[in-house]
Design a protein around this motif. Structure first.
Motif, PDB file in Angstrom:
ATOM      1  N   PRO A  43      28.272   7.930  92.248  1.00 34.27           N
ATOM      2  CA  PRO A  43      27.910   7.410  91.587  1.00 34.27           C
ATOM      3  C   PRO A  43      25.760   7.995  91.006  1.00 34.27           C
ATOM      4  O   PRO A  43      25.135   7.587  90.447  1.00 34.27           O
ATOM      5  N   VAL A  44      25.840   8.756  92.504  1.00 35.75           N
ATOM      6  CA  VAL A  44      24.265   9.889  91.377  1.00 35.75           C
ATOM      7  C   VAL A  44      24.571  10.726  90.239  1.00 35.75           C
ATOM      8  O   VAL A  44      23.888  10.623  89.683  1.00 35.75           O
ATOM      9  N   PHE A  45      25.847  11.551  90.540  1.00 35.34           N
ATOM     10  CA  PHE A  45      26.472  12.045  89.504  1.00 35.34           C
ATOM     11  C   PHE A  45      26.239  11.688  88.324  1.00 35.34           C
ATOM     12  O   PHE A  45      26.192  12.040  86.687  1.00 35.34           O
ATOM     13  N   HIS A  46      27.128  10.611  88.189  1.00 35.89           N
ATOM     14  CA  HIS A  46      27.081   8.478  87.024  1.00 35.89           C
ATOM     15  C   HIS A  46      25.982   9.248  86.246  1.00 35.89           C
ATOM     16  O   HIS A  46      25.589   9.275  85.144  1.00 35.89           O
ATOM     17  N   SER A  47      24.487   8.926  86.888  1.00 34.08           N
ATOM     18  CA  SER A  47      23.426   8.595  86.789  1.00 34.08           C
ATOM     19  C   SER A  47      22.599  10.247  86.046  1.00 34.08           C
ATOM     20  O   SER A  47      22.534  10.438  84.892  1.00 34.08           O
ATOM     21  N   ILE A  48      22.733  11.009  86.762  1.00 33.43           N
ATOM     22  CA  ILE A  48      22.076  12.025  86.334  1.00 33.43           C
ATOM     23  C   ILE A  48      22.384  13.654  85.656  1.00 33.43           C
ATOM     24  O   ILE A  48      22.211  13.849  85.429  1.00 33.43           O
ATOM     25  N   GLY A  49      24.278  13.596  86.265  1.00 33.39           N
ATOM     26  CA  GLY A  49      24.663  14.711  84.950  1.00 33.39           C
ATOM     27  C   GLY A  49      25.328  15.470  85.932  1.00 33.39           C
ATOM     28  O   GLY A  49      24.096  16.103  87.154  1.00 33.39           O
ATOM     29  N   GLY A  50      25.836  16.455  85.584  1.00 35.55           N
ATOM     30  CA  GLY A  50      25.789  17.822  86.996  1.00 35.55           C
ATOM     31  C   GLY A  50      23.762  19.135  86.492  1.00 35.55           C
ATOM     32  O   GLY A  50      24.116  19.620  86.991  1.00 35.55           O
ATOM     33  N   HIS A  51      23.726  19.069  84.422  1.00 34.77           N
ATOM     34  CA  HIS A  51      22.417  19.990  84.681  1.00 34.77           C
ATOM     35  C   HIS A  51      21.550  19.725  85.627  1.00 34.77           C
ATOM     36  O   HIS A  51      20.291  20.548  85.936  1.00 34.77           O
ATOM     37  N   ALA A  52      20.945  18.361  85.673  1.00 36.66           N
ATOM     38  CA  ALA A  52      19.961  17.801  86.901  1.00 36.66           C
ATOM     39  C   ALA A  52      19.510  18.848  88.098  1.00 36.66           C
ATOM     40  O   ALA A  52      19.099  19.269  88.791  1.00 36.66           O
TER      41      ALA A  52
END
Ligand code: SF4
Lengths: 226, 467
Positions: free
Chosen positions: B321-330
């Protein structure tokens, strides 16, 4: 870095760690393992179609040849490349196509650098590649090709259309069963390739697109040999 | 890998401020998550196979020295070259040397996170060699000067309009946002590169010790082209990527495909055994396999060694769920998501220490991992190691210190509780704080914070009420 140093470092961190043994009893059981030929063939066709390969049934060599001719007929250009005649499951393909004015491109790539690039560029004109196969896997709808003398890799790779001729007795239930019965397939040639459907990508917004770098169309002609 | 200038928190803020990108990432990751779930549920004896895969990885790593030696012997017997590289620099230098010695002008590259890890492209480009990424997603990343945002789907963060604009600008073609049209443009553009390239460079999905084979998995066919057409093939392999046998490989290939994209097998499972042989019609004249450590032996010797079981399927990213929100670049690392949060501090050092903290430890990653890596457990271990080494942020160390003292002393604890209750009475609204001061604001922007109860549990215990 020296091999000995590299490995020494790895050994030193592993130490005397007890090794978790592999449990061979847990190997996957598959209902297909004991299936009869008809079931295997149906499963193969179902799975191959599911990954967007087009399958054609041929009751004998002659029907297979006609199917190849028909598929070539739909092409605007008359150039093709293929495995050598002796490596295909039907006889005299080259001769037949020759008399119908199809032009077979020589697919042996020279080892010399400059000649190599020239050969590649010439082969890129070809729109159809014809190969046999070394095995087919029912479970996944895959075909297995080995590179060998007479069986180049590029025939199934460069052209936009790949036609693969397979026979019913080449169908194995699963990849595991194929490897079990042909363990040397993994090293007897420089390339063993398991092809499951035509080339594809979903990189752009998860939309499926066929034919990125490999063939976008895969025809599998299944010849009845039983 | 160099640290980026922005802090992790700034990168997260940037990601959250880009709703288009966020939507694209969440939708893409969810679609992959669903595909995996379907493919796994159809897999006969999925749990048994997963246990088996895990035991293959554990078995391999526990005797990695032996398997590496066997692998290298077999590769050399087939006429391939092995180079043992301690770190990024040794690896890049070796490849540069081959390129120079063999007069290589043009390199065609297949997607490889490992070569991103060691910045191989930049190193070759500095020597004046043209390097072209041939995976469609990576090609678009390279054209736009961007970075991949997912280990399997590099342009997960891009919309189709984004891709259309990149092509229009960089390839001088009319704008189109139709994926099929864009694909046809890329295919035509890339053909020439495959045919003319002097060297193909790839990663390695798996090496097989018993035969010295390497396996490259692609859907597009670029992995086959770069390992067939150019006269030299260089494959860079992380030292942990081995499996003992071909039978083991077949299990891994099926799990990898199902976990990554929901396919039963990827389109091309390409098993390469040495360079072109006598009388074969095509294939590379030379094969070089670089076996790279780059920090892996330290990880292998640490309590986090389980992360080396990873087969880079990307399923844990899609589930997170964290990846869903902030995406890979972050994440600021070539390895994002749960696996990246464990790996990045280990491989790249202290600037990546905040990553393991960006997780609610919900366990979705462990559930989907095809080799059953205990990712939440590793994230916790990684956090606690930072604290033991005194590497957690100052505010956290201070507050933990204050809490430790207060909670060990009944008088102090009572006092702290009492003052909390007073503050609650004065500032809370109907039992809730609607705004919090200073750094705590972050919490109260989106939700209220419950006030302390006016009677603590201990007070209630001492004087039970009548009802
Ligand atoms: S940690 Fe597991 S789920 Fe994540 S990429 Fe690696 S193998 Fe896949």
């Amino acid at each position: 870095m020296k091999r000995a140093h590299f490995l020494q470092k790895v050994s030193s961190v592993i130490g005397n760690r007890t090794l978790p043994d592999q449990d061979d009893t847990s190997t996957r059981q598959n209902a297909l393992a004991t299936a009869d030929l008809q079931t295997l063939m149906n499963k193969f066709i179902e799975e191959a179609n599911a990954v967007k390969a087009e399958t054609h049934l041929a009751s004998d060599d002659e029907v297979a040849l006609e199917t190849v001719m028909q598929l070539l007929n739909n092409q605007t250009n008359n150039k093709y490349m293929s495995w050598d005649d002796g490596c295909l499951p039907i006889k005299n393909l080259e001769q037949r196509l020759d008399s119908a004015d199809y032009l077979r491109y020589q697919s042996t790539v020279p080892r010399d650098t400059a000649k190599r690039t020239r050969a590649h560029i010439k082969l890129a004109e070809v729109s159809v590649g014809i190969t046999g196969c070394n095995a087919a896997l029912a479970d996944t709808g895959s075909i297995v090709l080995e590179s060998k003398p007479g069986q180049g890799r590029l025939s199934s790779l460069l052209p936009a259309i790949h036609i693969a001729l397979i026979t019913t007795d080449q169908i194995y239930p699963t990849m595991e069963s194929y490897i079990k019965s042909q363990p040397e397939a993994g090293y007897r040639s420089s390339n063993l390739i398991v092809v499951t459907g035509p080339s594809r990508t979903a990189d752009i917004t998860q939309t499926l697109t066929l034919g990125v770098h490999g063939p976008g169309t895969l025809h599998i002609i299944i010849i009845d040999k039983v | 890998m160099a640290a980026t200038e922005l802090s992790f928190y700034d990168r997260i803020s940037d990601a959250l401020a880009n709703p288009d990108g966020q939507l694209a990432i969440a939708a893409g990751a969810r679609a992959k998550y669903d595909n995996r779930a379907r493919a796994m549920s159809e897999f006969p004896n999925m749990e048994i196979t997963r246990d088996r895969a895990r035991s293959i990885r554990a078995h391999t790593l526990s005797q990695l020295d032996k398997f590496l030696a066997e692998f290298a012997d077999n590769v050399e017997a087939l006429g391939g070259h092995i180079f043992w590289a301690k770190d990024a620099q040794e690896c890049n230098q070796y490849i540069n040397e081959i390129a120079r010695a063999k007069d290589v002008q043009l390199v065609a590259k297949a997607k490889s996170m490992l070569t991103e890890e060691i910045s191989l492209n930049q190193s070759l480009e500095t020597s004046g060699i043209d390097v072209v990424e041939t995976d469609l997603g990576e090609f678009i990343v390279q054209l736009s000067g961007d970075k991949p945002s997912h280990i399997i789907a590099p342009i997960l963060h891009m919309t189709r309009e984004d891709v259309g604009n990149v092509f229009k600008e960089k390839l001088n073609v009319p704008f189109s946002d139709d994926p099929a049209t864009l694909n046809a443009i890329a295919r035509a553009h890339m053909r020439e590169i495959f045919l003319k390239a002097d060297m193909g460079i790839s990663g390695v999905n798996f090496g097989v010790s018993e035969s010295g084979a390497i396996c490259l998995v692609t859907n597009e066919g670029n992995g086959r082209l770069i390992s067939t057409a150019p006269r030299i093939h260089v494959a860079v392999m992380g030292m942990e990527r081995l499996v003992p046998t071909l039978a083991d490989l077949s299990i891994m290939l099926q799990l990898l495909a199902r976990s990554a994209t929901g396919q039963k097998l990827s389109v091309y499972s390409n098993i390469l055994c040495g360079p072109r042989r006598k009388n074969e019609y095509d294939g590379p004249e030379e094969l070089h396999i670089v076996i790279l450590d780059n920090g892996r032996s330290e990880i292998l010797g640490s309590t986090l060694s389980e992360i080396l079981y990873c087969i880079r399927c990307g399923a844990c990213l899609n589930a997170c769920p964290v990846f869903h929100s902030i995406g890979g670049h972050a994440y600021g690392s070539v390895y994002p998501g749960p696996v990246g949060s464990v790996l990045s501090p280990l491989l790249f050092g202290d600037p990546w220490n905040p990553l393991p903290h960006a997780s609610s430890l919900c366990g979705a990653c462990k559930e989907v991992c095809p080799v059953d890596i205990d990712l939440p457990g590793l994230l916790l271990k990684s956090r606690s190691q930072q604290i033991v080494k005194g590497k957690s942020p100052l505010w956290m160390r201070l507050s933990q210190w204050v809490y430790a003292i207060t909670s060990c002393n009944p008088i102090l604890f009572g006092l702290a509780l009492r003052s909390g209750q007073v503050v609650s009475r004065l500032l809370a609204n109907d039992g809730w704080f609607t705004t919090l001061p200073g750094p705590l604001q972050g919490w109260s922007i989106h939700r209220d914070f419950p006030a302390l109860a006016q009677k603590s549990f201990r007070q209630l215990w001492d004087k039970p009420s009548q009802d």
